[in-house]
Design an enzyme around this catalytic site. Structure first.
Site, short mmCIF file in Angstrom:
data_model
loop_
_atom_site.label_atom_id
_atom_site.label_comp_id
_atom_site.label_asym_id
_atom_site.label_seq_id
_atom_site.Cartn_x
_atom_site.Cartn_y
_atom_site.Cartn_z
N SER A 184 -8.35 9.27 5.23
CA SER A 184 -7.67 8.03 5.60
C SER A 184 -6.97 7.46 4.38
O SER A 184 -7.61 6.96 3.45
CB SER A 184 -8.68 7.01 6.14
OG SER A 184 -8.12 5.72 6.20
N HIS B 189 0.74 14.45 4.50
CA HIS B 189 0.20 13.44 5.43
C HIS B 189 0.98 13.53 6.75
O HIS B 189 2.19 13.69 6.76
CB HIS B 189 0.32 12.04 4.84
CG HIS B 189 -0.45 11.00 5.58
ND1 HIS B 189 0.02 10.42 6.74
CD2 HIS B 189 -1.66 10.44 5.35
CE1 HIS B 189 -0.87 9.54 7.19
NE2 HIS B 189 -1.89 9.53 6.36
N ASN C 10 -5.15 4.77 3.91
CA ASN C 10 -5.32 3.35 3.62
C ASN C 10 -6.72 3.04 3.11
O ASN C 10 -6.91 2.13 2.30
CB ASN C 10 -4.95 2.49 4.83
CG ASN C 10 -6.00 2.49 5.92
OD1 ASN C 10 -6.92 1.69 5.94
ND2 ASN C 10 -5.87 3.42 6.86
N SER D 246 -8.86 2.18 10.38
CA SER D 246 -9.28 3.02 11.51
C SER D 246 -10.80 3.04 11.68
O SER D 246 -11.35 3.95 12.30
CB SER D 246 -8.75 4.45 11.34
OG SER D 246 -9.06 4.95 10.06
N THR E 103 3.41 4.05 5.92
CA THR E 103 2.95 2.69 6.21
C THR E 103 1.62 2.35 5.56
O THR E 103 1.24 1.17 5.54
CB THR E 103 2.81 2.47 7.73
OG1 THR E 103 1.82 3.35 8.24
CG2 THR E 103 4.15 2.70 8.43
N GLU F 159 1.86 11.37 8.92
CA GLU F 159 2.92 10.38 9.10
C GLU F 159 4.18 10.80 8.36
O GLU F 159 5.30 10.68 8.88
CB GLU F 159 2.46 9.00 8.63
CG GLU F 159 3.50 7.93 8.88
CD GLU F 159 3.11 6.58 8.31
OE1 GLU F 159 4.03 5.82 7.92
OE2 GLU F 159 1.91 6.28 8.24
#
EC number: 1.17.7.4
Length: 325
Positions: A227, A129, A229, A272, A169, A131
């Protein structure tokens, strides 16, 4: 689980978080100020519709800074970048606009702080990922990635007295805490982050889905497959008692067979996802008899972030506004 009348439960909060709103606006403002093309390293946020819309306006998405012409403008995505990427951009004289979510930047600062203090840092997150790559790049000699509780037995540290955990996160709160509990069993002196790393928006959307899911035969999560999340919301819905749950980018991806025998459909969207895509699903369901819509409201979100400093007007000047006589 549901009543006899067909109904829709609409989770709130849902959709855009403050970091996504800021990142998307950053690309839009860069296009307005500098004209097309403006380059963006990676997807600005993980949403197919957003990326395609910005591409149509003149954004060019690249995988690496090396693909950007020397001296051009490049936006760093909301997921953040490592120091190595910043150095590469500087070496090519790129005009950088940093749209990293401030909550991701907070995790980067934590990683640098604990590395300076010579801690072993156990980063809970998903390999590959963006991040995670950015955070790991802040202190690669100190950070180990832990993807799940199953990985805990293979973790080694130099000093069990100086260990801290941080996290991506956008994770599932419950799964992350399962991993942390397993880590703490091995390392009783494991320190927590100075403040929550899982972002407020991720947590709020998961709480809303947990509240809604027990009443739902089906939960539709609007979001893209890359995505994190959004994917977690499907897992949370199923874990909280939804009869079924699916991830879709657009209403047209709904399989009508999913609605067989269903009277209550829950809808939410990842952080998003623009609201227009959610409303497309609401309209699709209304055409199939799901005319009653109830909003399940579990939190009020008021946080906003200012634009990246590279796009802020000088003090005393407005941006792009012409006085009206």
């Amino acid at each position: 689980m549901s009543g006899s009348a067909k109904q829709v439960l609409l989770a709130k909060p849902r959709g855009y978080c403050a970091g996504v709103d800021r990142a998307v606006e950053a690309v839009e403002q860069a296009l307005d100020q500098y004209g097309a093309p403006v380059y963006v390293r990676k997807e600005i946020v993980h949403n197919k519709h957003v990326v395609e819309t910005l591409r149509e306006r003149g954004a060019i998405f690249v995988d690496e800074a090396s693909e950007v012409p020397e001296g051009a403008h490049v936006v760093f995505s909301a997921h953040g970048v490592s120091p190595a990427v910043r150095d590469e951009a500087a070496g090519r004289n790129l005009q950088t606009i940093d749209a990293t979510c401030p909550l991701v930047t907070k995790v980067h600062q934590e990683a640098k702080r604990f590395a300076r203090e010579d801690y072993d840092i156990l980063l809970v997150g998903h390999a590959g990922h963006e991040e995670v790559e950015g955070t790991s790049g802040e202190a690669p000699e100190h950070i180990q990635l832990v993807e799940s509780a199953a990985d805990v037995d293979s973790v080694t540290v130099r000093d069990p007295e100086r260990v801290v955990w941080l996290s991506q996160t956008t994770l599932s709160v419950d799964e992350t805490m399962d991993t942390v509990r397993a880590l703490r069993e091995r390392f009783p002196k494991l320190q927590n982050p100075p403040s929550d790393d899982i972002c407020y928006a991720t947590q709020n959307r998961q709480v809303a889905v947990k509240t809604m899911a027990p009443r739902c035969d089906l939960v539709l999560v609007v979001g893209s497959r890359n995505s994190s999340n959004s994917v977690r919301l499907v897992e949370v819905a199923l874990g909280a008692g939804a009869g079924a749950s699916y991830l879709i980018d657009y209403a047209r991806e709904i399989d009508e067979s999913w609605l067989d025998g269903v009277t209550t459909v829950g809808i939410t969207s990842g952080a998003s996802v623009p609201e227009i895509l959610v409303q497309g699903v609401v309209e699709y369901l209304a055409e199939r008899g799901f005319g009653s819509v109830e909003e399940v409201d579990t939190a009020e979100e008021t946080l906003t972030f200012s634009l990246p400093r590279e796009l802020r007007p000088p003090r005393g000047r407005s941006l792009g506004l012409t006085p009206v006589n």
